[in-house]
Motif scaffolding. Structure first.
Motif, PDB file in Angstrom:
ATOM      1  N   PRO A  25     -14.472  32.438 -26.191  1.00 52.46           N
ATOM      2  CA  PRO A  25     -15.584  32.108 -25.660  1.00 52.46           C
ATOM      3  C   PRO A  25     -16.840  32.906 -26.610  1.00 52.46           C
ATOM      4  N   ALA A  26     -18.015  32.262 -26.409  1.00 52.54           N
ATOM      5  CA  ALA A  26     -19.070  33.408 -27.192  1.00 52.54           C
ATOM      6  C   ALA A  26     -19.421  34.448 -25.787  1.00 52.54           C
ATOM      7  N   GLY A  27     -19.606  35.283 -25.932  1.00 53.12           N
ATOM      8  CA  GLY A  27     -19.597  36.275 -25.118  1.00 53.12           C
ATOM      9  C   GLY A  27     -18.635  37.356 -25.253  1.00 53.12           C
ATOM     10  N   VAL A  28     -17.658  37.060 -25.556  1.00 56.72           N
ATOM     11  CA  VAL A  28     -16.427  37.896 -25.730  1.00 56.72           C
ATOM     12  C   VAL A  28     -16.074  38.254 -26.211  1.00 56.72           C
ATOM     13  N   PRO A  29     -16.262  39.462 -27.149  1.00 59.06           N
ATOM     14  CA  PRO A  29     -15.839  40.294 -28.021  1.00 59.06           C
ATOM     15  C   PRO A  29     -14.564  40.741 -28.826  1.00 59.06           C
ATOM     16  N   PRO A  30     -14.560  39.554 -30.271  1.00 61.34           N
ATOM     17  CA  PRO A  30     -13.136  39.617 -30.593  1.00 61.34           C
ATOM     18  C   PRO A  30     -12.253  41.128 -29.813  1.00 61.34           C
ATOM     19  N   ALA A  31     -12.642  42.288 -29.989  1.00 58.40           N
ATOM     20  CA  ALA A  31     -12.356  43.382 -29.800  1.00 58.40           C
ATOM     21  C   ALA A  31     -11.724  43.805 -27.955  1.00 58.40           C
ATOM     22  N   ARG A  32     -12.230  43.142 -27.796  1.00 61.15           N
ATOM     23  CA  ARG A  32     -11.472  43.160 -25.444  1.00 61.15           C
ATOM     24  C   ARG A  32     -10.919  42.082 -26.201  1.00 61.15           C
ATOM     25  N   ALA A  33     -10.895  41.247 -26.876  1.00 54.32           N
ATOM     26  CA  ALA A  33     -10.103  39.925 -26.594  1.00 54.32           C
ATOM     27  C   ALA A  33      -8.387  40.242 -26.483  1.00 54.32           C
ATOM     28  N   VAL A  34      -7.982  41.374 -27.084  1.00 58.92           N
ATOM     29  CA  VAL A  34      -6.739  42.096 -27.466  1.00 58.92           C
ATOM     30  C   VAL A  34      -5.416  41.867 -25.600  1.00 58.92           C
ATOM     31  N   LEU A  35      -7.193  42.238 -24.479  1.00 66.18           N
ATOM     32  CA  LEU A  35      -6.761  41.886 -23.405  1.00 66.18           C
ATOM     33  C   LEU A  35      -6.137  40.553 -22.696  1.00 66.18           C
ATOM     34  N   ALA A  36      -5.919  39.957 -23.581  1.00 66.41           N
ATOM     35  CA  ALA A  36      -5.774  38.528 -22.147  1.00 66.41           C
ATOM     36  C   ALA A  36      -4.788  38.248 -22.202  1.00 66.41           C
TER      37      ALA A  36
END
Length: 312
Positions: A101-112
């Motif tokens: 989603p917009a507003g979620v940096p790809p660098a943080r999305a590794v936590l998904a």
């Protein structure tokens, strides 16, 4: 290791990886060959190549960009998460990727993937308003569970870990932290996520009457003896396992794995979750990083792998 990319097929997308995350606990067990034979099939990653005990291509925290080749308009050029191993370029069915989603940096999305596990643990744990909740093991999943439980009205949540270096991440998430649990048996709910048998023993010690202990750790081939002859029966404790591969029965009729992943990604809008990224290395360094994390994790939480912008 290099591998040839297979030709594209109808319905597939081509993804260029931007980041991947090392799931330190599970990947260390795989790296060290500690997956028990009885669990070879259950522990397969969605796009694993090879067979246990090894060699295998393993991993499930991949963030990338969908390249235009054959991609549908709603995915082309967008950042996506996929349960794919560490690889710089890959093809998967379009249904296997989740748009970030917009507003979620790809660098943080590794936590998904970790967030998805934490959601499942919380569903299994069923925290209630005002509960005294203790999470034993302040790794990534443990801290995410504590962060989710902290948002239950009136809940008092404490994360416990023998490593004092985990305290800074806990506090960044607004979670109280201790290196030793309070020994009186008063907790309403305990989530055990340390991966160490001693932590589960502590959970039994601090559980109040009729309390629930949710076991979120996975021990691989290790045997875990428990003192079930002490207060386990007199306090009428419940010991429940949680595993992300299965949706809880009371959710399965309405929820799918895809819906759960969408929720996990939405929850990653919270900027404080960046505290769970404890390091970053380049893709070329991954073999050395895995060897180091598997033998000496120390304060490591999620170690992020950065990929070159251009791949051949």
């Amino acid at each position: 290791m290099q591998a040839d990319l297979p030709p594209g097929q109808a319905g597939q997308v081509l993804v260029r990886t931007v980041y991947s995350g090392v799931s330190r606990g599970t990947e260390a067990l795989v790296f060290n060959g500690e997956v028990p034979r009885s669990q070879y099939e259950a522990m397969r990653a969605p796009f694993q190549e090879g067979e246990f005990p090894g060699p295998v291509k393993y991993g499930y925290a991949n963030v990338g960009e969908v390249l235009p080749e054959g991609a549908p308009p709603d995915l082309a050029g967008h950042a996506v998460f996929c349960l794919y191993p560490h690889q710089d370029l890959y093809r998967v069915p379009a249904a296997a990727v989740a748009r970030i989603p917009a507003g979620v940096p790809p660098a943080r999305a590794v936590l998904a993937a970790n967030m998805e596990t934490a959601i499942n643990v919380v569903w299994d744990a069923r925290p209630a308003a005002g509960d005294r909740i203790v999470v034993i093991g302040a790794g990534v999943v443990g801290l995410l569970v504590a962060w989710l439980c902290r948002q239950v009205p009136g809940a008092a949540v404490t994360a416990v870990d023998v490593n004092p270096e985990r305290g800074s991440a806990a506090r960044a998430l607004g979670v109280a932290f201790r290196t030793e649990a309070e020994r009186q048996p008063a907790a309403d709910l305990i989530v055990h996520a340390s991966g160490q048998p001693a932590g589960l023993h502590t959970a039994l010690d601090i559980a109040g009457v009729e309390a629930t202990i949710v076991e979120a750790s996975w021990y691989g081939s290790r045997s875990v003896p428990l003192p079930l002859g002490e207060a386990f029966h007199s306090r009428r404790l419940t010991l429940r396992s949680s595993q992300v591969g299965r949706l809880p029965p009371d959710r399965a009729a309405r929820w799918s794995h895809a819906r759960r992943m969408r929720l996990a990604l939405e929850l990653l809008r919270a900027a404080e979750l960046d505290a769970l990224i404890s390091g970053e290395s380049g893709f070329a360094e991954l073999p050395a990083v895995m060897a180091r994390l598997s033998r000496d994790p120390r304060a490591a939480l999620c170690h992020r792998i950065r990929y070159p912008k251009d791949v051949e």
